[in-house]
Design an enzyme around this catalytic site. Structure first.
Site, PDB file in Angstrom:
ATOM      1  CD  GLN A  18      -6.699  -4.369   3.804  1.00 10.52           C
ATOM      2  OE1 GLN A  18      -7.617  -5.154   4.021  1.00 10.52           O
ATOM      3  NE2 GLN A  18      -6.897  -3.086   3.561  1.00 10.52           N
TER       4      GLN A  18
ATOM      5  CG  HIS B 148      -1.888   1.005   1.418  1.00  8.70           C
ATOM      6  ND1 HIS B 148      -1.606   2.287   1.809  1.00  8.70           N
ATOM      7  CD2 HIS B 148      -3.232   0.956   1.240  1.00  8.70           C
ATOM      8  CE1 HIS B 148      -2.733   2.987   1.860  1.00  8.70           C
ATOM      9  NE2 HIS B 148      -3.737   2.209   1.526  1.00  8.70           N
TER      10      HIS B 148
ATOM     11  CE  LYS C 294      -7.223  -0.186   6.166  1.00  7.33           C
ATOM     12  NZ  LYS C 294      -8.013   0.204   4.996  1.00  7.33           N
TER      13      LYS C 294
ATOM     14  CG  ASP D 275       0.739  -2.409   6.337  1.00 13.26           C
ATOM     15  OD1 ASP D 275      -0.191  -2.466   7.163  1.00 13.26           O
ATOM     16  OD2 ASP D 275       0.667  -1.763   5.277  1.00 13.26           O
TER      17      ASP D 275
ATOM     18  CB  CYS E 278      -3.807   3.587  -1.494  1.00 16.28           C
ATOM     19  SG  CYS E 278      -4.939   4.945  -1.296  1.00 16.28           S
TER      20      CYS E 278
END
Ligand code: PLP
Length: 637
Positions: A430, A350, A453, A427, A591
């Site tokens: 997600q 991202h 999220k 990261d 993104c």
């Protein structure tokens, strides 16, 4: 009503009336407007450390892990026909085949074939990773893991018009009395799942004399029942927005990779905070400051458990994943990186995990290197190995790709980076709503995610960092809250996490994130993972049968995301047409422009699943895309 319950004026006592009304409404599944126990039951005060959702913060009778094993049906290596866990109201693999094959034949496209590596959990490496992860998690965090599932399994018909499987309950598809009773307690607080307990009543107020929920099993729910299951129809009722009508139709929310919807318990927790606890934290001696501080620090502890961090000092509250990554770049990066040092990221990233490193490299004269992916969207580990060297100071990569859904081999990437002495940032934006995140097992140096999220509020997120590393890193922002002592000549900073939380933080939303984590724990991240996996297979199989639809990202190991382009249509046209049918998906570059360009496109349509989606949502998507492709108009509302 007994005459002793009447007042002198012959009128019923208000407290008794209130209690009766609450009991009446609580008998309706998920009917509660989320009334909180302390308010709903006059005279019963919520003890310190108990949240309105009924969840104790580290109380002695908190949910206890009873099972360390990976659920039987997870990564079991069973033949595909037997691998689908039962009880979700989802089709088995055999039923999927049956469903998809005739349709596929009709379309003259290849049917979904058994053995077409769609099952990431049959991949031995991943099974091992999950197994270790589950054991570590339950050992260190004390959260129920990986199941036992707290819910009684209600036979479910999932409402799909494509496929009806499983025994629909007798009657009209409604749960039986005993099933209702088993579900009654949690549902009155806008939650469908009860925490696992043994012996005790499920919520603290049920231990109050005279407050009984009939039928709650005296011995508590049985633990260690094996395969996880939850009732999708009841879970959906916890999310009020799913009842929303959009363009004359009931909303179908398939934009979960952008943000997730919030359950009642999160919405109510925020309201409760502002009604009963609101204050700045840490600074004042008054009662509300103590309540707000307890709630905020309680949320930090919940995040610690969720990530299986060793200490709550390793949990820094930030605005979201973007801010977490920028924090590392601007603090650790500026302090430790120099000319010709190297940072490695992956092609899947991202923009939030690209731009901060580019900025840092430009400032320091460092170099950014990128791990390529193959044509399915998987990281090419051999190429990664070639990029690593003693110059590598940092590897920063996503655990799940937001554009393709690829699950990366996180443990392996981290171990390889550590072998050359590099630090690693994961990261997890997600990943956290789909996979078990276990920072001790992964052994990453930092882990970033956003609350919104994972069913929590916007504007709050988390940076996990190893404690020693956080403490040797200089803060990136200065101000109140983060200091021990200030003179005009010199400032002494707090240890972590305070040194990275300058100014007044997002207190209420941190508390809301804590409630979201309670909710996820209550259902069980492993149950969520299994359910979503089946739903992803179902959706993948059906989308593949649409002529002219090209899936972007076909890694065997995927979560949630179904990116595609439709021949002859711009992605924004597809997104807009779906929206007219009440279906929310993202269309655009998400993104993540580099990875889409890797597949030769500038944008894609991106439906993305969460555990409150069902087959009916997928069916709605598929028939809408078919209709768009055939040039037909929407059916009249
Ligand atoms: N990383 C990934 C993989 C994402 O998908 C996102 C958002 O979509 C982010 C980082 C940034 O998250 P946020 O905008 O919540 O800070």
């Amino acid at each position: 009503m007994h005459t002793s319950e009447l007042s002198d004026a012959g009128l019923p006592d208000v407290d008794i009336l209130t209690r009766m009304v609450n009991q009446l409404f609580s008998a309706l599944p998920s009917s509660a407007s989320g009334e909180l126990p302390s308010a709903a039951l006059p005279g019963v005060q919520a003890p310190v450390g108990l949240l309105p959702g009924g969840f104790p913060a580290g109380a002695p009778d908190a949910p206890i892990s009873a099972t360390l094993a990976v659920p039987e049906s997870f990564g079991s290596g069973l033949p595909l026909s037997e691998a689908a866990p039962q009880g979700f109201g989802l089709p088995t693999e055999a039923q999927l085949q049956e469903r998809i094959a005739p349709r596929a034949a009709l379309q003259q496209t290849a049917p979904l074939t058994a053995g077409a590596a769609l099952f990431y959990f049959l991949e031995p490496e991943r099974v091992a990773e999950q197994a270790v992860s589950s054991v570590v998690q339950s050992k260190f965090s004390g959260f129920p893991s990986p199941v036992p599932n707290p819910l009684a399994v209600v036979p479910s018909s999932h409402g799909s018009d494509f496929l009806k499987v499983g025994a629909a309950p007798a009657g009209f598809g409604l749960p039986s009395d005993s099933e209702l009773l088993a579900l009654l307690t949690p549902s009155q607080f806008g939650m469908s799942a009860a925490p696992q307990r043994s012996g005790n009543a499920p919520f603290y107020f049920l231990r109050q004399p005279g407050v009984q929920v009939p039928g709650w099993p005296a011995s508590g729910l049985q633990s260690g029942t094996g395969a996880a299951a939850f009732d999708i129809n009841l879970v959906r009722r916890d999310f009020p927005i799913l009842q929303e009508r959009v363009n004359g139709r009931q909303l179908v929310w398939l934009d979960n990779a952008a943000t997730t919807q919030k359950p009642n318990c999160v919405i109510e927790r925020l309201k409760y905070f502002y009604q009963h606890e609101n204050s700045n934290i840490h600074r004042a001696a008054h009662e509300l400051a103590a309540r707000a501080t307890d709630a905020y620090e309680g949320a930090r502890e919940k995040v610690r458990g969720f990530l299986n961090a060793a200490s709550a000092n390793e949990i820094v509250f930030v605005r979201g994943a973007t801010e977490a990554i920028n924090l590392v770049a601007q603090s650790w990066g500026r302090q430790y990186l120099g000319k010709d040092d190297e940072i490695i990221i992956s092609w899947l990233e991202h923009h939030a995990n690209i731009v901060p490193w580019q900025q840092l490299c430009a400032e320091k004269g460092a170099k950014l290197k990128v791990i390529p992916v193959d044509d399915n969207g998987q990281i090419v580990l051999d190429e990664y190995a070639k990029l690593l060297s003693p110059k590598t100071r940092l590897v920063s990569f996503t655990q799940v790709s937001n554009a393709l859904g690829t699950i990366t081999p996180a443990k392996k990437i981290i171990d390889m980076a550590h072998d050359v002495g590099a630090k690693v940032l994961v990261d997890g934006a997600q990943a956290v709503s789909h996979l078990r995140a276990d920072v001790q097992y992964l052994d990453c140096d930092w882990y970033a995610f956003s609350g919104h999220k994972v069913f929590g509020p916007t504007g709050i997120g988390v940076l996990y960092g190893k404690e020693a590393l956080l403490n040797e890193t200089q803060p990136w922002q200065g101000g109140g809250n983060m200091i021990k002592d200030v003179t005009f000549e010199h400032t002494q900073y707090h240890q972590a996490p305070g040194r990275f939380e300058a100014g007044t933080g997002n207190i209420a939303d941190a508390v809301g994130l804590g409630a979201a984590i309670d909710y996820v724990n209550c259902i069980g991240i492993d149950a969520i993972n299994q359910y979503e996996h089946q739903l992803l297979l179902y959706a993948t199989g059906l989308l593949k049968t649409i002529p002219g639809l090209r899936l972007i990202g076909t890694a065997p190991d995927k979560a949630s995301v179904l990116s595609f382009v439709l021949e002859g249509f711009k992605t924004e046209e597809v997104g807009a047409a779906l929206s007219r049918d009440g279906i929310a998906v993202r269309s655009g570059h998400h993104c993540a422009q580099p990875i889409l360009r890797r597949f030769g496109v500038e944008s894609s349509v991106r439906p993305s699943l969460a555990f409150y989606n069902n087959c009916a949502d997928v069916d709605a998507l598929v028939s809408s895309v078919r209709r768009i492709k055939s040039g037909r108009n929407s059916a009249p509302h």
